[in-house]
Design a protein around this motif. Structure first.
Motif, mmCIF file in Angstrom:
data_model
loop_
_atom_site.group_PDB
_atom_site.id
_atom_site.type_symbol
_atom_site.label_atom_id
_atom_site.label_comp_id
_atom_site.label_asym_id
_atom_site.label_seq_id
_atom_site.Cartn_x
_atom_site.Cartn_y
_atom_site.Cartn_z
ATOM 1 N N PHE A 43 0.868 -1.177 0.000
ATOM 2 C CA PHE A 43 0.000 0.000 0.000
ATOM 3 C C PHE A 43 0.903 1.224 0.000
ATOM 4 O O PHE A 43 2.116 1.103 0.157
ATOM 5 C CB PHE A 43 -0.931 0.012 1.222
ATOM 6 C CG PHE A 43 -0.206 0.108 2.528
ATOM 7 C CD1 PHE A 43 0.199 -1.036 3.189
ATOM 8 C CD2 PHE A 43 0.085 1.347 3.086
ATOM 9 C CE1 PHE A 43 0.894 -0.957 4.384
ATOM 10 C CE2 PHE A 43 0.772 1.438 4.280
ATOM 11 C CZ PHE A 43 1.183 0.278 4.935
ATOM 12 N N PRO B 237 -0.558 7.541 1.615
ATOM 13 C CA PRO B 237 -1.837 8.260 1.659
ATOM 14 C C PRO B 237 -3.068 7.359 1.610
ATOM 15 O O PRO B 237 -4.173 7.837 1.775
ATOM 16 C CB PRO B 237 -1.784 9.153 0.411
ATOM 17 C CG PRO B 237 -0.517 8.865 -0.280
ATOM 18 C CD PRO B 237 0.162 7.730 0.369
ATOM 19 N N ASP B 238 -2.899 6.052 1.359
ATOM 20 C CA ASP B 238 -4.052 5.150 1.247
ATOM 21 C C ASP B 238 -4.852 5.113 2.540
ATOM 22 O O ASP B 238 -4.297 5.186 3.634
ATOM 23 C CB ASP B 238 -3.594 3.721 0.927
ATOM 24 C CG ASP B 238 -3.167 3.582 -0.518
ATOM 25 O OD1 ASP B 238 -3.295 4.574 -1.257
ATOM 26 O OD2 ASP B 238 -2.713 2.495 -0.894
ATOM 27 N N ARG B 239 -6.163 4.972 2.396
ATOM 28 C CA ARG B 239 -7.031 4.814 3.567
ATOM 29 C C ARG B 239 -7.791 3.490 3.513
ATOM 30 O O ARG B 239 -8.278 3.005 4.500
ATOM 31 C CB ARG B 239 -8.038 5.958 3.639
ATOM 32 C CG ARG B 239 -7.425 7.312 3.924
ATOM 33 C CD ARG B 239 -6.804 7.365 5.291
ATOM 34 N NE ARG B 239 -6.455 8.727 5.671
ATOM 35 C CZ ARG B 239 -5.373 9.360 5.272
ATOM 36 N NH1 ARG B 239 -4.524 8.748 4.473
ATOM 37 N NH2 ARG B 239 -5.114 10.592 5.674
ATOM 38 N N ASP B 240 -7.932 2.948 2.318
ATOM 39 C CA ASP B 240 -8.736 1.745 2.126
ATOM 40 C C ASP B 240 -7.811 0.563 1.841
ATOM 41 O O ASP B 240 -7.108 0.548 0.841
ATOM 42 C CB ASP B 240 -9.693 1.978 0.944
ATOM 43 C CG ASP B 240 -10.448 0.717 0.567
ATOM 44 O OD1 ASP B 240 -10.509 -0.208 1.401
ATOM 45 O OD2 ASP B 240 -10.971 0.655 -0.563
ATOM 46 N N ASP C 164 -0.011 5.433 11.935
ATOM 47 C CA ASP C 164 -1.305 5.865 11.395
ATOM 48 C C ASP C 164 -1.932 4.807 10.507
ATOM 49 O O ASP C 164 -3.084 4.440 10.672
ATOM 50 C CB ASP C 164 -1.116 7.141 10.561
ATOM 51 C CG ASP C 164 -1.313 8.378 11.406
ATOM 52 O OD1 ASP C 164 -1.644 8.215 12.602
ATOM 53 O OD2 ASP C 164 -1.141 9.486 10.877
ATOM 54 N N THR D 110 -3.909 11.801 12.534
ATOM 55 C CA THR D 110 -5.106 11.131 12.066
ATOM 56 C C THR D 110 -6.074 10.949 13.232
ATOM 57 O O THR D 110 -5.694 10.444 14.276
ATOM 58 C CB THR D 110 -4.742 9.761 11.489
ATOM 59 O OG1 THR D 110 -3.772 9.965 10.471
ATOM 60 C CG2 THR D 110 -5.947 9.079 10.902
ATOM 61 N N PHE E 19 -16.846 8.273 4.386
ATOM 62 C CA PHE E 19 -15.459 7.845 4.196
ATOM 63 C C PHE E 19 -14.757 7.724 5.549
ATOM 64 O O PHE E 19 -14.079 6.737 5.834
ATOM 65 C CB PHE E 19 -14.736 8.871 3.310
ATOM 66 C CG PHE E 19 -13.353 8.474 2.888
ATOM 67 C CD1 PHE E 19 -13.151 7.784 1.708
ATOM 68 C CD2 PHE E 19 -12.246 8.798 3.662
ATOM 69 C CE1 PHE E 19 -11.880 7.425 1.304
ATOM 70 C CE2 PHE E 19 -10.972 8.438 3.275
ATOM 71 C CZ PHE E 19 -10.787 7.749 2.089
ATOM 72 N N PHE F 151 -13.336 4.071 6.811
ATOM 73 C CA PHE F 151 -11.909 3.741 6.854
ATOM 74 C C PHE F 151 -11.253 4.220 8.126
ATOM 75 O O PHE F 151 -10.043 4.115 8.284
ATOM 76 C CB PHE F 151 -11.207 4.299 5.620
ATOM 77 C CG PHE F 151 -11.833 3.796 4.355
ATOM 78 C CD1 PHE F 151 -12.005 2.432 4.166
ATOM 79 C CD2 PHE F 151 -12.278 4.659 3.386
ATOM 80 C CE1 PHE F 151 -12.605 1.958 3.019
ATOM 81 C CE2 PHE F 151 -12.877 4.187 2.238
ATOM 82 C CZ PHE F 151 -13.042 2.829 2.048
ATOM 83 N N SER G 131 -10.294 6.883 9.448
ATOM 84 C CA SER G 131 -9.201 7.841 9.561
ATOM 85 C C SER G 131 -9.582 9.142 8.881
ATOM 86 O O SER G 131 -9.970 9.155 7.724
ATOM 87 C CB SER G 131 -7.914 7.280 8.968
ATOM 88 O OG SER G 131 -8.177 6.685 7.748
#
Lengths: 363, 292
Positions: free
Chosen positions: A192, A195-198, A221, B117, B207, B211, B213
């Motif tokens: 990954f 900046p990925d969140r998913d 994070d 975050t 969102f 997720f 965050s």
């Protein structure tokens, strides 16, 4: 001008006079402000606890703030080397700062003891005056994985790592090697970006191969979100993390999902060794809840005092350098401590697991 | 396989919701609103503050945050777009002033919530799993897809059947003709911004929930995807944005699963490229006709 010069002379004379009274002058550069300030606060507490334990007259410690930056780190090092004429330097907090400031000390032949730098490359290989008491990822992960395997008996693993960050990629390389050495079969590897969140797609692909454990190299994070999403997808098995997981922010953000996550650490808080018990008591007096960073900073002070002792109580830069080289199987809160031939730390790492919202050592 | 399709539908529904608002403003004004992602981000923070500090239920915080998003849209229109309207080159200057507003919004979030975050507290949403054959989804994910589809359906109905919808379409066609017909063009544009930003706000909150965050830069990754979605769907086409949103979500997920996570964006944008070569106006876009 003349007056100023003479004042300067008096000042430096006064300095060296006090040094003779109070023992070796040690400059400590740690991050009291900036992003690494939470580590710096722990380090300061550890140093104060160690000085209280040593008693007066052994080390004359001067603490300065490196502000978590290279620039400030360099300024502080220059002050220590040229103005304070220190015998040795402890710190700085971040590997990044160390890579910029340590070469100055190496050039001036001032011994540096790093107490929190974990980057495998670019610290002790700067030169023969740079030492450290903090284990690198490369040292912690293989030991931690071995202990985790004894506990969990896993034979297959799915691996997820961040491939756009030096730290997480380096962590992955060490993990892949460690898994290979333990003869663990890797059922899938996914990547990954920061900046990925998913991460659902990667995690679905990994868990569908039904590995015994998930191995993740990520910063705190990303790590929290990855663990939360893995649990959401129904993953109930164990998760092994890298050093990025070693942060209270990880537990806070992952919440209940963090339960059961295992991470390597260089300090065993439950160790019954006398040195560790003494450390815990000293920290209680300072009034700070100890962690890996305060343990390593406390150990750093003990090591420098031992180096002075090994060189017969002499406190020049060369004496301390020679004293450091003689340290072997030294009793510290981190365990029996020695330096490797490359001046890196050598002691047994431990494994900790999240239980009831806190990291707890796995015995 | 089934699980990956579900994953694709969830992420796709959020992309679609984001892009529908994006494309709505473009359809009306012919301007890209680059602050759309900042409204998305700030609304998520509004919902977070309502849940965490005011201890509201998410079912109350979500509509409030959506309204807050809409109001941000009105502010945006007033400050960044209206003063420039009618001037020469207002498309480019509007683009740039919206970029400035995005920076302002991000700075506000940075000041109020810090660079770290954040996440919704545990138990904000009931933690329940639903089984679809071999695949499973959380109640949250199902609600997200449901809410997204419902909001897009309401917007489609609004545009097609109501008086406001007809006014919006008229202004999109020609502001001057609309004004001659007695439509209050400024009001219609303001309401379009309200609708568009409310949708961005909804997408932001969902969102953040999905997720776990939220950070001041969370909108940036979605912004580029949203742009790809509205280009793929056809600039200004609402149904096109919906289809393209789901399509890009699915393409991403299957790239990760079968080609490798490193190629995810490469494949998404390659698809975009190929579609544009074959159909320059996008999937459902109309070929631009110059009307005097």
């Amino acid at each position: 001008m003349k007056r100023a010069l003479s004042l300067l002379f008096v000042a430096s004379f006064a300095n060296s006079a006090s040094a003779a009274d109070q023992g070796a002058v040690i400059g400590v550069a740690i991050s009291l402000t900036g992003p690494a300030a939470s580590y710096g606060a722990q380090q300061k507490a550890g140093i104060q606890a160690a000085l209280a334990d040593l008693g007066p007259g052994k080390l004359d410690v001067r603490i300065e703030d490196d502000a978590s930056t290279k620039e400030q780190g360099i300024t502080v090092f220059q002050k220590f080397i040229n103005r304070d004429k220190v015998a040795a330097i402890m710190g700085p907090t971040l590997s990044n700062t160390a890579s910029a400031a340590d070469p100055l000390a190496q050039m001036a032949q001032v011994p540096v003891l790093a107490v929190s730098n974990t980057a495998a490359k670019g610290i002790t290989d700067i030169g023969n005056f740079i030492w450290r008491d903090s284990l690198t990822e490369k040292q912690v992960i293989p030991g931690a994985f071995k202990k985790a395997q004894e506990k969990l008996q896993f034979k297959t693993a799915g691996v997820l790592y961040g491939n756009d960050d030096v730290f997480t990629k380096a962590g992955y390389d060490v993990m892949a090697k460690a898994l290979e050495d333990l003869k663990v079969k890797v059922t899938g590897t996914q990547t990954f970006a920061k900046p990925d969140r998913d991460y659902n797609a990667q995690l679905t692909a990994l868990t569908s191969a039904k590995p015994d454990v998930l191995v993740v190299s990520a910063l705190a994070d990303n790590a929290a979100a990855i663990v939360a999403q893995a649990r959401q997808l129904g993953w109930k098995g164990p998760i092994l993390g890298g050093n990025g997981f070693n942060s209270p922010a990880f537990i806070k953000n992952a919440g209940a999902a963090a339960e059961g996550v295992m991470v390597g650490t260089s300090w065993n808080s439950l160790s019954k060794d006398a040195a560790n018990q003494k450390f815990l008591a000293a920290m209680q007096k300072v009034g700070v809840n100890p962690d890996q960073f305060s343990a390593q900073a406390y150990t750093g002070v003990l090591i420098l005092a031992e180096a002075v002792k090994q060189s017969g109580g002499k406190t020049t830069r060369a004496d301390i350098e020679a004293g450091l080289a003689k340290i072997k199987d030294f009793e510290t809160p981190l365990g029996k401590f020695s330096f490797t031939a490359d001046r890196d730390a050598q002691h047994e790492p431990s494994v900790q697991q999240v239980k009831d919202g806190k990291f707890q050592i796995v015995q | 396989m089934g699980q990956q399709i579900l994953n694709g539908i969830f992420v796709g529904s959020i992309y679609a919701l984001f892009a529908v608002g994006y494309t709505l403003v473009f359809g009306v004004l012919d301007i890209l609103n680059l602050a759309h992602q900042a409204v998305f981000m700030l609304s998520a923070f509004v919902a977070l503050a309502l849940v965490e500090n005011a201890h509201l239920s998410i079912w109350l915080a979500l509509p409030l945050a959506i309204i807050a998003g809409g109001l941000m849209g009105i502010v945006l229109e007033r400050l960044a777009f209206r003063p420039l309207r009618g001037r020469a080159g207002s498309n480019i200057s509007g683009l740039i002033s919206s970029l400035a507003m995005a920076t302002v919004f991000e700075a506000i979030a940075l000041q109020l919530f810090g660079p770290d975050t954040s996440r919704f507290p545990q138990g904000t949403f009931p933690d329940r799993m639903i089984q679809f054959g071999s695949a499973s989804a959380s109640l949250l994910q199902v609600c997200i897809a449901g809410i997204s589809v419902a909001m897009m359906a309401v917007l489609t109905f609004l545009l097609a059947k109501t008086r406001l919808g007809r006014s919006i379409r008229a202004v999109a066609e020609s502001p001057r003709a609309a004004r001659i017909l007695g439509i209050d063009v400024d009001k219609v544009i303001m309401l379009s911004f309200f609708l568009s930003s409310a949708l961005a706000g909804a997408a932001g909150v969902l969102f953040g929930l999905a997720f776990n965050s939220i950070s001041p830069d969370v909108g940036r990754s979605v912004e580029l995807k949203g742009l790809a979605v509205i280009i793929l769907g056809g600039m200004g086409s609402v149904p096109g944005a919906v289809i393209a949103g789901f399509a890009i979500g699915l393409v991403e997920v299957f790239t990760v699963a079968y080609i490798g996570s490193s190629y995810r964006d490469a494949v998404s944008f390659a698809v975009l490229f190929v579609v544009l070569v074959a159909r320059p106006s996008g999937l459902l876009g109309q070929v631009a006709v110059r009307e005097a």
